[in-house]
Design a protein around this motif. Sequence first.
Motif, PDB file in Angstrom:
ATOM      1  N   GLY A  13     -45.162  44.335 -73.125  1.00  0.00           N
ATOM      2  CA  GLY A  13     -46.546  44.650 -72.768  1.00  0.00           C
ATOM      3  C   GLY A  13     -47.610  44.762 -73.927  1.00  0.00           C
ATOM      4  O   GLY A  13     -48.790  45.017 -73.567  1.00  0.00           O
ATOM      5  N   ASP A  17     -50.959  38.210 -74.289  1.00  0.00           N
ATOM      6  CA  ASP A  17     -51.260  37.982 -73.387  1.00  0.00           C
ATOM      7  C   ASP A  17     -51.578  39.196 -72.345  1.00  0.00           C
ATOM      8  O   ASP A  17     -52.348  39.185 -71.412  1.00  0.00           O
ATOM      9  CB  ASP A  17     -50.014  37.346 -72.409  1.00  0.00           C
ATOM     10  CG  ASP A  17     -49.853  36.080 -73.236  1.00  0.00           C
ATOM     11  OD1 ASP A  17     -50.916  35.196 -73.604  1.00  0.00           O
ATOM     12  OD2 ASP A  17     -48.729  35.348 -72.872  1.00  0.00           O
ATOM     13  N   PHE A  18     -51.209  40.449 -72.809  1.00  0.00           N
ATOM     14  CA  PHE A  18     -51.458  41.447 -71.797  1.00  0.00           C
ATOM     15  C   PHE A  18     -52.320  42.506 -72.643  1.00  0.00           C
ATOM     16  O   PHE A  18     -52.998  43.434 -72.018  1.00  0.00           O
ATOM     17  CB  PHE A  18     -50.069  42.141 -71.765  1.00  0.00           C
ATOM     18  CG  PHE A  18     -49.103  41.503 -70.959  1.00  0.00           C
ATOM     19  CD1 PHE A  18     -49.659  40.926 -69.693  1.00  0.00           C
ATOM     20  CD2 PHE A  18     -47.828  41.231 -71.408  1.00  0.00           C
ATOM     21  CE1 PHE A  18     -48.558  40.118 -69.008  1.00  0.00           C
ATOM     22  CE2 PHE A  18     -46.960  40.579 -70.532  1.00  0.00           C
ATOM     23  CZ  PHE A  18     -47.506  40.044 -69.503  1.00  0.00           C
ATOM     24  N   TYR A  19     -52.350  42.517 -74.110  1.00  0.00           N
ATOM     25  CA  TYR A  19     -52.915  43.689 -74.601  1.00  0.00           C
ATOM     26  C   TYR A  19     -54.626  43.761 -74.644  1.00  0.00           C
ATOM     27  O   TYR A  19     -55.140  42.609 -74.733  1.00  0.00           O
ATOM     28  CB  TYR A  19     -52.557  43.609 -76.293  1.00  0.00           C
ATOM     29  CG  TYR A  19     -53.118  44.795 -76.999  1.00  0.00           C
ATOM     30  CD1 TYR A  19     -52.548  46.137 -76.711  1.00  0.00           C
ATOM     31  CD2 TYR A  19     -54.211  44.887 -77.642  1.00  0.00           C
ATOM     32  CE1 TYR A  19     -52.969  47.314 -77.322  1.00  0.00           C
ATOM     33  CE2 TYR A  19     -54.914  45.956 -78.180  1.00  0.00           C
ATOM     34  CZ  TYR A  19     -54.018  47.255 -78.265  1.00  0.00           C
ATOM     35  OH  TYR A  19     -54.535  48.229 -78.644  1.00  0.00           O
ATOM     36  N   TRP A  25     -60.118  47.826 -71.490  1.00  0.00           N
ATOM     37  CA  TRP A  25     -59.437  48.575 -70.598  1.00  0.00           C
ATOM     38  C   TRP A  25     -60.227  49.438 -69.682  1.00  0.00           C
ATOM     39  O   TRP A  25     -60.036  49.679 -68.688  1.00  0.00           O
ATOM     40  CB  TRP A  25     -58.446  49.439 -71.393  1.00  0.00           C
ATOM     41  CG  TRP A  25     -57.776  50.739 -70.649  1.00  0.00           C
ATOM     42  CD1 TRP A  25     -56.918  50.692 -69.574  1.00  0.00           C
ATOM     43  CD2 TRP A  25     -57.802  51.822 -70.994  1.00  0.00           C
ATOM     44  NE1 TRP A  25     -56.518  51.826 -69.160  1.00  0.00           N
ATOM     45  CE2 TRP A  25     -57.041  52.717 -69.960  1.00  0.00           C
ATOM     46  CE3 TRP A  25     -58.514  52.833 -72.054  1.00  0.00           C
ATOM     47  CZ2 TRP A  25     -56.971  54.187 -70.108  1.00  0.00           C
ATOM     48  CZ3 TRP A  25     -58.525  53.886 -71.954  1.00  0.00           C
ATOM     49  CH2 TRP A  25     -57.732  54.851 -71.063  1.00  0.00           C
ATOM     50  N   ASN A  30     -61.108  45.511 -65.254  1.00  0.00           N
ATOM     51  CA  ASN A  30     -59.593  45.273 -65.917  1.00  0.00           C
ATOM     52  C   ASN A  30     -58.610  46.272 -65.905  1.00  0.00           C
ATOM     53  O   ASN A  30     -57.365  45.905 -66.243  1.00  0.00           O
ATOM     54  CB  ASN A  30     -59.965  45.191 -67.406  1.00  0.00           C
ATOM     55  CG  ASN A  30     -60.722  43.767 -67.706  1.00  0.00           C
ATOM     56  OD1 ASN A  30     -60.660  42.767 -67.052  1.00  0.00           O
ATOM     57  ND2 ASN A  30     -61.624  43.805 -68.466  1.00  0.00           N
ATOM     58  N   ARG A  34     -53.177  44.157 -65.494  1.00  0.00           N
ATOM     59  CA  ARG A  34     -51.994  44.211 -66.128  1.00  0.00           C
ATOM     60  C   ARG A  34     -50.781  44.543 -65.233  1.00  0.00           C
ATOM     61  O   ARG A  34     -50.898  45.458 -64.515  1.00  0.00           O
ATOM     62  CB  ARG A  34     -51.874  45.003 -67.327  1.00  0.00           C
ATOM     63  CG  ARG A  34     -52.960  44.604 -68.484  1.00  0.00           C
ATOM     64  CD  ARG A  34     -53.231  45.736 -69.614  1.00  0.00           C
ATOM     65  NE  ARG A  34     -53.746  47.038 -68.827  1.00  0.00           N
ATOM     66  CZ  ARG A  34     -53.455  48.305 -69.273  1.00  0.00           C
ATOM     67  NH1 ARG A  34     -52.984  48.669 -70.230  1.00  0.00           N
ATOM     68  NH2 ARG A  34     -54.412  49.013 -68.703  1.00  0.00           N
ATOM     69  N   ALA A  57     -46.858  46.884 -69.914  1.00  0.00           N
ATOM     70  CA  ALA A  57     -48.397  46.325 -70.405  1.00  0.00           C
ATOM     71  C   ALA A  57     -49.234  47.454 -69.504  1.00  0.00           C
ATOM     72  O   ALA A  57     -50.428  47.552 -69.858  1.00  0.00           O
ATOM     73  CB  ALA A  57     -48.881  45.343 -69.863  1.00  0.00           C
ATOM     74  N   PHE A  58     -48.812  48.147 -68.589  1.00  0.00           N
ATOM     75  CA  PHE A  58     -49.483  49.103 -67.767  1.00  0.00           C
ATOM     76  C   PHE A  58     -48.566  50.325 -67.649  1.00  0.00           C
ATOM     77  O   PHE A  58     -47.778  50.583 -68.315  1.00  0.00           O
ATOM     78  CB  PHE A  58     -50.017  48.323 -66.574  1.00  0.00           C
ATOM     79  CG  PHE A  58     -50.921  49.317 -65.587  1.00  0.00           C
ATOM     80  CD1 PHE A  58     -51.793  49.960 -66.057  1.00  0.00           C
ATOM     81  CD2 PHE A  58     -50.720  49.068 -64.229  1.00  0.00           C
ATOM     82  CE1 PHE A  58     -52.685  50.768 -65.590  1.00  0.00           C
ATOM     83  CE2 PHE A  58     -51.872  49.755 -63.418  1.00  0.00           C
ATOM     84  CZ  PHE A  58     -52.773  50.722 -64.104  1.00  0.00           C
ATOM     85  N   ASN A  81     -49.434  49.707 -75.022  1.00  0.00           N
ATOM     86  CA  ASN A  81     -50.507  49.500 -74.355  1.00  0.00           C
ATOM     87  C   ASN A  81     -51.278  50.527 -74.248  1.00  0.00           C
ATOM     88  O   ASN A  81     -50.889  51.915 -74.201  1.00  0.00           O
ATOM     89  CB  ASN A  81     -50.519  48.463 -73.322  1.00  0.00           C
ATOM     90  CG  ASN A  81     -51.422  47.412 -73.215  1.00  0.00           C
ATOM     91  OD1 ASN A  81     -52.991  47.733 -73.291  1.00  0.00           O
ATOM     92  ND2 ASN A  81     -51.221  46.013 -73.202  1.00  0.00           N
TER      93      ASN A  81
END
Length: 278
Positions: A13, A17-19, A25, A30, A34, A57-58, A81
């Motif tokens: 995560g 691609d995810f950060y 955030w 957004n 994720r 990622a979440f 993240n």
Amino acid sequence: IKISGDGTIDCNGGTGDFYMTKEEWRSAENERIRPFGILMRRCQNVTLEDVTLKNSAFWMQQYLECKNLRLININVFNHANYNNDGLDINNCKDVIITGCRIYCSDDAIAIKSTTPKINENIVISDCILRSHYNGFKIGTETNGGVKNLTLTNCVIGSPGYKNHHGTNDIGFCGIALQSNDGAVIENITISNVTIDSMMTPFFIRLQDRGRTISENYERQSPGAMKNINISNVIATNMTKLASSVTGIPGYYVENVKFSNIQIFSEGGGTHEDIEKPV
């Protein structure tokens, strides 16, 4: 449904691609794009046992409207993240969480309610919960309710190191109980807990935020919090931020009992602090 064994699920995560940056955030569009590490909706007879979960990622796990859920001896390490919760129970019934170690940036265990249904019959025991935010929390999303929950024999503390959520290596609150969006929260028993190196041990709050999870739901009136029993708690290395039990005019937190509580705080408050309005 069963996920078990001594292996590790690494969700990657924190990769590009995810950060997200903190500003990305915080942007509403957004917040939820994720992926979760594990997401189960309306499942029955679910068991996670002995497995290690890392780097979502979440939120690492969300169980939504599940029944007969058992989480036994799982390890969670979630610092990859923003908004990295360890475990979110959302309107589930008949839940046992025992022997788990959850280290994360956001809430370690959160009981949420994002539909009109309720969480009911939840037992949490013998866990180590280390968080930069809340060790154990009901809320903040509370459209439905929470009824009949026991938490016992747990250790709550901060991870003890800095991360991207901020410069502090301490957490915010050990035990946070909140009704924000109209939920009734009742019959909560918390006992035999140690809390170390958080800002404050207790935050109990009934308020009228009235957030709805989608436009399909009408805004609810303030909910209720009642029948809360907290006993045998030792909290050490707290800051001068006071614990609080707070309602709003006309809507009161009812039937709260604290017994055998020891709190060791750094002190240093001023007369001006005392006179500040809630």
